[in-house]
Motif scaffolding. Structure first.
Motif, PDB file in Angstrom:
ATOM      1  N   ALA A 197     -53.863 -46.722   5.370  1.00 54.07           N
ATOM      2  CA  ALA A 197     -52.426 -46.233   6.046  1.00 54.07           C
ATOM      3  C   ALA A 197     -52.088 -45.227   5.391  1.00 54.07           C
ATOM      4  N   LEU A 198     -52.080 -44.963   3.879  1.00 55.02           N
ATOM      5  CA  LEU A 198     -51.597 -43.749   3.237  1.00 55.02           C
ATOM      6  C   LEU A 198     -52.195 -42.539   3.420  1.00 55.02           C
ATOM      7  N   GLY A 199     -53.816 -42.806   3.658  1.00 58.43           N
ATOM      8  CA  GLY A 199     -54.610 -41.605   3.980  1.00 58.43           C
ATOM      9  C   GLY A 199     -54.299 -41.443   5.228  1.00 58.43           C
ATOM     10  N   LEU A 200     -54.128 -42.106   6.218  1.00 58.19           N
ATOM     11  CA  LEU A 200     -53.776 -41.625   7.619  1.00 58.19           C
ATOM     12  C   LEU A 200     -52.492 -40.730   7.542  1.00 58.19           C
ATOM     13  N   GLY A 201     -51.626 -41.253   6.838  1.00 61.23           N
ATOM     14  CA  GLY A 201     -50.205 -40.399   6.718  1.00 61.23           C
ATOM     15  C   GLY A 201     -50.550 -38.955   6.087  1.00 61.23           C
ATOM     16  N   GLU A 202     -51.535 -38.912   5.024  1.00 54.43           N
ATOM     17  CA  GLU A 202     -51.975 -37.552   4.839  1.00 54.43           C
ATOM     18  C   GLU A 202     -52.605 -36.776   5.834  1.00 54.43           C
ATOM     19  N   LEU A 203     -53.292 -37.411   6.580  1.00 52.35           N
ATOM     20  CA  LEU A 203     -53.897 -36.693   7.821  1.00 52.35           C
ATOM     21  C   LEU A 203     -52.984 -36.415   8.752  1.00 52.35           C
ATOM     22  N   TYR A 204     -52.315 -37.007   9.186  1.00 56.78           N
ATOM     23  CA  TYR A 204     -50.985 -36.674   9.881  1.00 56.78           C
ATOM     24  C   TYR A 204     -50.134 -35.469   9.537  1.00 56.78           C
ATOM     25  N   CYS A 205     -50.097 -35.429   8.046  1.00 56.12           N
ATOM     26  CA  CYS A 205     -49.145 -34.247   7.740  1.00 56.12           C
ATOM     27  C   CYS A 205     -50.024 -32.938   7.767  1.00 56.12           C
ATOM     28  N   LEU A 206     -51.210 -33.203   7.330  1.00 55.72           N
ATOM     29  CA  LEU A 206     -52.133 -32.178   7.352  1.00 55.72           C
ATOM     30  C   LEU A 206     -52.356 -31.266   8.911  1.00 55.72           C
ATOM     31  N   VAL A 207     -52.551 -32.257  10.011  1.00 52.11           N
ATOM     32  CA  VAL A 207     -52.703 -31.952  11.166  1.00 52.11           C
ATOM     33  C   VAL A 207     -51.429 -31.334  11.715  1.00 52.11           C
ATOM     34  N   VAL A 208     -50.309 -32.187  11.531  1.00 51.53           N
ATOM     35  CA  VAL A 208     -48.910 -31.352  11.957  1.00 51.53           C
ATOM     36  C   VAL A 208     -48.336 -30.281  11.522  1.00 51.53           C
ATOM     37  N   ASP A 209     -48.873 -30.152  10.145  1.00 47.00           N
ATOM     38  CA  ASP A 209     -48.482 -28.779   9.513  1.00 47.00           C
ATOM     39  C   ASP A 209     -49.124 -27.617   9.881  1.00 47.00           C
ATOM     40  N   ALA A 210     -50.663 -27.868  10.258  1.00 45.99           N
ATOM     41  CA  ALA A 210     -51.393 -26.951  10.586  1.00 45.99           C
ATOM     42  C   ALA A 210     -50.925 -26.490  12.081  1.00 45.99           C
ATOM     43  N   LEU A 211     -50.576 -27.291  12.874  1.00 42.33           N
ATOM     44  CA  LEU A 211     -50.132 -27.051  14.334  1.00 42.33           C
ATOM     45  C   LEU A 211     -48.658 -26.379  14.397  1.00 42.33           C
ATOM     46  N   LEU A 212     -47.908 -26.703  13.515  1.00 41.05           N
ATOM     47  CA  LEU A 212     -46.569 -26.291  13.572  1.00 41.05           C
ATOM     48  C   LEU A 212     -46.155 -25.010  12.588  1.00 41.05           C
ATOM     49  N   SER A 213     -47.107 -24.856  11.744  1.00 42.86           N
ATOM     50  CA  SER A 213     -46.783 -23.518  10.946  1.00 42.86           C
ATOM     51  C   SER A 213     -46.722 -22.165  11.663  1.00 42.86           C
ATOM     52  N   PRO A 214     -45.842 -21.522  11.239  1.00 47.66           N
ATOM     53  CA  PRO A 214     -45.588 -20.179  12.025  1.00 47.66           C
ATOM     54  C   PRO A 214     -46.733 -19.190  11.565  1.00 47.66           C
ATOM     55  N   PRO A 215     -46.409 -18.140  12.127  1.00 47.73           N
ATOM     56  CA  PRO A 215     -47.648 -16.991  11.919  1.00 47.73           C
ATOM     57  C   PRO A 215     -47.340 -16.391  10.591  1.00 47.73           C
ATOM     58  N   ALA A 216     -48.594 -16.095   9.863  1.00 44.21           N
ATOM     59  CA  ALA A 216     -48.645 -15.579   8.348  1.00 44.21           C
ATOM     60  C   ALA A 216     -47.629 -14.498   8.387  1.00 44.21           C
ATOM     61  N   ALA A 217     -47.516 -13.408   9.229  1.00 42.39           N
ATOM     62  CA  ALA A 217     -46.645 -12.257   9.174  1.00 42.39           C
ATOM     63  C   ALA A 217     -45.158 -12.908   9.217  1.00 42.39           C
ATOM     64  N   PHE A 218     -44.766 -13.864  10.059  1.00 41.14           N
ATOM     65  CA  PHE A 218     -43.561 -14.580   9.879  1.00 41.14           C
ATOM     66  C   PHE A 218     -43.083 -15.145   8.662  1.00 41.14           C
ATOM     67  N   ALA A 219     -44.071 -15.856   8.219  1.00 41.51           N
ATOM     68  CA  ALA A 219     -43.785 -16.444   6.813  1.00 41.51           C
ATOM     69  C   ALA A 219     -43.401 -15.513   5.651  1.00 41.51           C
ATOM     70  N   SER A 220     -44.463 -14.638   5.718  1.00 43.88           N
ATOM     71  CA  SER A 220     -44.438 -13.342   4.863  1.00 43.88           C
ATOM     72  C   SER A 220     -42.917 -12.769   4.840  1.00 43.88           C
TER      73      SER A 220
END
Length: 299
Positions: A182-205
């Motif tokens: 269950a904890l591993g699944l939570g880590e997978l969730y965070c990895l996928v959601v953060d990858a999907l909802l991260s802004p473009p690199a230029a925006f973050a910079s």
């Protein structure tokens, strides 16, 4: 205690939505959205995929746990967890947490503080490090959605995934291995959601650059990177923060001790006069005035 309340409110608001803080509180005129041209259309797709992840991950795990279980008798509710009806768990769980959070408004401030601090502790010590890209994004500019609402549902989604996976494990008699899964699944969730909802690199910079240059000593960048309940600033830096944050939103949030290095003085939460504050806001949300500006900016 006023400097502590201002610094604590600014710290949480900046951590949850740095772009809104830069734009509405500090008054940054940087054209953040131009660094994400063409991203708005893609973000709608990413948001939909992230919502599907919340429902699909626990359901898929429940099916796998059911097949891998060696238990002869599965708990009656175990079949429900592994059925398509499980997809309703996310919205039901979310609405229950919203109702609970709204109910906190009826509690007096001293009783609310431990619950508010517990929520902020979970955020700063666990979720923040796992969803850095999502926290940098500006959903209000790209998708016309409230930033705090998207972040709230992303945080709730984590607990929906972990708790449903834990329930599936218990239902199938997989206690130790199921808990770790269950904890591993939570880590997978965070990895996928953060990858999907991260802004473009230029925006973050650009966001990182604005945080560094908008105050001497990279004050806002240091405040954004800070995650502890103990914060050290100079008296001048504390005064700068107090001058920017709307006084109506001064409140004790995650930061509970402010150390003024040049004065060799520590201000703790015990110094706050709660009787004078009454029912000051204590929700885990951004501090923003109605017109998006601080009192000092409007003077």
């Amino acid at each position: 205690g006023a400097l502590l309340l201002a610094a604590s409110a600014a710290h949480l608001s900046l951590a949850l939505s740095p772009v809104e803080f830069l734009r509405d509180v500090i008054g940054s005129t940087a054209q953040f959205h131009r660094r994400g041209e063409g991203y708005a259309c893609r973000q709608a797709v990413w948001l939909l995929l992230a919502a599907l992840v919340v429902g699909a991950l626990p359901l898929a795990y429940a099916r796998l746990a059911e097949r891998a279980s060696a238990a002869a008798d599965v708990a009656p509710w175990g079949a429900l967890v592994a059925s398509p009806w499980n997809l309703l768990a996310a919205p039901v769980f979310t609405m229950a947490l919203v109702a609970l959070w709204l109910a906190l408004d009826f509690l007096p401030m001293p009783r609310r503080l431990p619950l508010c601090f517990l929520c902020s502790l979970v955020f700063f010590s666990w979720l923040r490090q796992r969803l850095p890209g999502l926290l940098l994004n500006d959903f209000r500019a790209f998708a016309r959605l409230p930033n705090n609402a998207v972040r709230y549902f992303a945080f709730v989604g984590y607990f929906v995934v972990v708790l449903q996976a834990a329930a599936a494990s218990v239902a199938n008699g997989l206690f130790v291995t199921g808990g770790l899964a269950a904890l591993g699944l939570g880590e997978l969730y965070c990895l996928v959601v953060d990858a999907l909802l991260s802004p473009p690199a230029a925006f973050a910079s650009l966001v990182d650059s604005e945080l560094r240059v908008r105050a001497p000593g990279a004050l806002w960048k240091r405040l954004y990177d800070h995650s502890g309940a103990w914060l050290e600033l100079s008296s001048r830096e504390a005064a700068v923060i107090a001058s920017k944050v709307d006084r109506r939103f001064w409140a004790l949030r995650h930061v509970r001790t402010l150390a003024l290095s040049d004065l060799r003085l520590e201000i703790s939460a015990d110094d706050v006069d709660w009787d004078a504050l009454g029912h000051a806001p204590c929700a885990v949300c951004g501090a923003e005035s109605e017109d998006g500006r601080s009192d000092s900016d409007s003077d």
